[in-house]
Enzyme design. Structure first.
Site, PDB file in Angstrom:
ATOM      1  N   HIS A 297       0.824  -1.219   0.000  1.00  0.00           N
ATOM      2  CA  HIS A 297       0.000   0.000   0.000  1.00  0.00           C
ATOM      3  C   HIS A 297       0.854   1.265   0.000  1.00  0.00           C
ATOM      4  O   HIS A 297       1.883   1.351   0.658  1.00  0.00           O
ATOM      5  CB  HIS A 297      -1.028  -0.021   1.139  1.00  0.00           C
ATOM      6  CG  HIS A 297      -0.498   0.210   2.525  1.00  0.00           C
ATOM      7  ND1 HIS A 297      -0.298   1.469   3.042  1.00  0.00           N
ATOM      8  CD2 HIS A 297      -0.176  -0.657   3.521  1.00  0.00           C
ATOM      9  CE1 HIS A 297       0.124   1.376   4.290  1.00  0.00           C
ATOM     10  NE2 HIS A 297       0.210   0.098   4.603  1.00  0.00           N
TER      11      HIS A 297
ATOM     12  N   ASP B 103       5.857   2.958   6.413  1.00  0.00           N
ATOM     13  CA  ASP B 103       4.631   2.157   6.384  1.00  0.00           C
ATOM     14  C   ASP B 103       3.637   2.888   5.484  1.00  0.00           C
ATOM     15  O   ASP B 103       2.955   3.801   5.926  1.00  0.00           O
ATOM     16  CB  ASP B 103       4.082   2.014   7.814  1.00  0.00           C
ATOM     17  CG  ASP B 103       2.744   1.315   7.893  1.00  0.00           C
ATOM     18  OD1 ASP B 103       2.315   0.735   6.886  1.00  0.00           O
ATOM     19  OD2 ASP B 103       2.126   1.372   8.972  1.00  0.00           O
TER      20      ASP B 103
ATOM     21  N   GLU C 261      -5.158   1.622   2.681  1.00  0.00           N
ATOM     22  CA  GLU C 261      -4.953   0.553   3.666  1.00  0.00           C
ATOM     23  C   GLU C 261      -5.041   1.079   5.090  1.00  0.00           C
ATOM     24  O   GLU C 261      -5.579   0.412   5.977  1.00  0.00           O
ATOM     25  CB  GLU C 261      -3.587  -0.122   3.438  1.00  0.00           C
ATOM     26  CG  GLU C 261      -3.397  -1.423   4.218  1.00  0.00           C
ATOM     27  CD  GLU C 261      -2.816  -1.247   5.615  1.00  0.00           C
ATOM     28  OE1 GLU C 261      -2.753  -2.248   6.345  1.00  0.00           O
ATOM     29  OE2 GLU C 261      -2.430  -0.111   5.982  1.00  0.00           O
ATOM     30  N   GLU C 262      -4.523   2.284   5.324  1.00  0.00           N
ATOM     31  CA  GLU C 262      -4.476   2.818   6.685  1.00  0.00           C
ATOM     32  C   GLU C 262      -5.855   3.178   7.231  1.00  0.00           C
ATOM     33  O   GLU C 262      -6.008   3.397   8.441  1.00  0.00           O
ATOM     34  CB  GLU C 262      -3.563   4.052   6.746  1.00  0.00           C
ATOM     35  CG  GLU C 262      -2.101   3.780   6.419  1.00  0.00           C
ATOM     36  CD  GLU C 262      -1.400   2.937   7.477  1.00  0.00           C
ATOM     37  OE1 GLU C 262      -2.035   2.591   8.493  1.00  0.00           O
ATOM     38  OE2 GLU C 262      -0.214   2.617   7.278  1.00  0.00           O
TER      39      GLU C 262
ATOM     40  N   ASP D  61       3.940  -5.747   3.510  1.00  0.00           N
ATOM     41  CA  ASP D  61       3.725  -4.631   4.429  1.00  0.00           C
ATOM     42  C   ASP D  61       4.909  -4.540   5.391  1.00  0.00           C
ATOM     43  O   ASP D  61       5.977  -5.090   5.114  1.00  0.00           O
ATOM     44  CB  ASP D  61       2.389  -4.823   5.164  1.00  0.00           C
ATOM     45  CG  ASP D  61       1.704  -3.500   5.508  1.00  0.00           C
ATOM     46  OD1 ASP D  61       2.378  -2.610   6.069  1.00  0.00           O
ATOM     47  OD2 ASP D  61       0.504  -3.356   5.230  1.00  0.00           O
TER      48      ASP D  61
ATOM     49  N   HIS E 131       4.156   4.097  13.001  1.00  0.00           N
ATOM     50  CA  HIS E 131       3.214   5.223  12.992  1.00  0.00           C
ATOM     51  C   HIS E 131       3.756   6.452  13.725  1.00  0.00           C
ATOM     52  O   HIS E 131       3.014   7.164  14.403  1.00  0.00           O
ATOM     53  CB  HIS E 131       1.861   4.807  13.565  1.00  0.00           C
ATOM     54  CG  HIS E 131       1.069   3.969  12.605  1.00  0.00           C
ATOM     55  ND1 HIS E 131      -0.298   3.816  12.704  1.00  0.00           N
ATOM     56  CD2 HIS E 131       1.441   3.245  11.522  1.00  0.00           C
ATOM     57  CE1 HIS E 131      -0.725   3.032  11.714  1.00  0.00           C
ATOM     58  NE2 HIS E 131       0.330   2.668  10.986  1.00  0.00           N
TER      59      HIS E 131
END
Length: 352
Positions: free
Chosen positions: A65, A174, A206-207, A229, A316
């Site tokens: 992603h 990410d 995706e998030e 991922d 994150h």
């Protein structure tokens, strides 16, 4: 250590791609992939998919992603301070004092997330993102609203760094690293004789909702799918490895084990790693993976899936960190795995 085509990865990392606003970065991904893909497919979700050997009946879908977590404007006060919420799961403590780039409808604005000085009471231990604010230097709401409106997206103004010629650190690794990996796998496979069709997808959303993965798999109807991922590295201080397991940078790609995962695919991945004399690591996903694999698996008549992840520190946050060596090894693993497929593999776990 230098990563092959590292400049392309750094370009992706420097490009804002908040979930739901991936058009600019997808255009860059397409521009790179079109030189070696047989075909580029796009869809109404915003996915970009590079294809090799489209005529093959056996189709493997790789999904990395391209979207990143972000912030979103939810209020502008009379003095011109901007309040915000999250898009994806954001660590609010990492936001304090950060410089940001607001993707305004009128133009991009640079701002800072203000924080009360310790001399004036500081910020208390428990707080939400909605307790913070952005200062863009405006004096009124009217001045801000010339460029920014409710719903505009915000990213940290954080450029990637190379650490000790070994690691890459920055925001949104990410999972722009995953989108980079699937592109590189496709590039390397373009010179190989393939028995299967390869669909390398740079997926969106995706998030937030994983809708991009659903659109991609529903449209392609793959024989099998692999999500590429990131996962939590636990090789830094203050992590309880007895609770969270041991995953380290430079320890090799991470293969997921759990109910959603097709065991045969994992066995073939392990066999490939052994062939390459490559170390691999494991993570547990007993109920679901929390990645694109979950949505791809439940499309059509059902798709056998696996998850191969890149170890990542500080998930994150604005300083996510990965290993260049691990990126290289994941690319090599997937290239060899796909090149070895005969197109006659039986993915049914009840049949030999």
């Amino acid at each position: 250590m230098t990563l092959e085509n590292q400049d392309f990865l750094l370009d992706l990392l420097n490009t804002p791609s908040p979930s739901s606003m991936e058009v600019e970065i997808q255009k860059k991904w397409i521009h790179y992939v079109k030189d070696f893909a047989d075909e580029i497919i796009t869809d109404h979700a915003g996915n970009a998919i590079g294809v090799l050997n489209k005529e093959a009946d056996f189709k493997i879908l790789l999904a990395g992603h391209i979207d990143e977590i972000a912030l979103v404007v939810n209020r502008i006060d009379e003095a011109g301070f901007i309040y915000f919420d999250e898009v994806g799961r954001v660590n609010q403590k990492a936001a304090i004092g950060m410089k940001v780039r607001i993707q305004g409808y009128g133009k991009e604005l640079v701002g800072v997330i203000g924080v009360n000085a310790q001399h004036l009471g500081g910020i208390k231990g428990d707080f939400d993102l909605t307790d913070l604010f952005i200062d863009v230097g405006a004096k009124s709401r009217a001045e801000v609203e010339k460029f920014v409106q409710i719903g505009d997206l915000i990213v940290y103004d954080r450029k990637p760094e190379i650490l000790m010629d070994r690691y890459i650190s920055g925001r949104g690794l990410d999972n722009r690293t995953g989108a980079f990996i699937v592109a590189e796998v496709l590039r390397k496979l373009a010179d190989r004789d393939l028995n299967v069709g390869v669909y390398a997808a740079s997926t969106v959303n995706e998030e937030t909702n994983m809708g991009g993965a659903y659109f991609a798999a529903a449209g392609i109807e793959p024989t099998m799918a692999l999500a590429c991922d990131v996962t939590f590295a636990t090789d830094h201080p203050k992590v309880n490895r007895e609770k969270y397991g041991s995953v380290k940078l430079e320890g090799g790609p991470v293969i997921a084990k759990g109910a959603p995962i097709n065991r045969k695919i994992n066995q073939w991945l392990e066999r490939t790693a052994e062939k390459l004399d490559m170390a691999i690591q494991y993570e547990l996903t007993p109920r679901h993976t929390g990645t694109d694999a979950d949505r791809m698996r439940l499309t059509g008549k059902g798709v056998p899936v696996a998850l191969v992840s890149l170890p990542l520190r500080y998930m994150h946050s604005p300083v996510e960190t990965v290993s260049i060596q691990d990126i290289k090894e994941e690319i090599d693993l997937l290239v060899e795995f796909i090149a070895d497929l005969t197109g006659k593999e039986n993915l049914n776990p009840l049949e030999d």
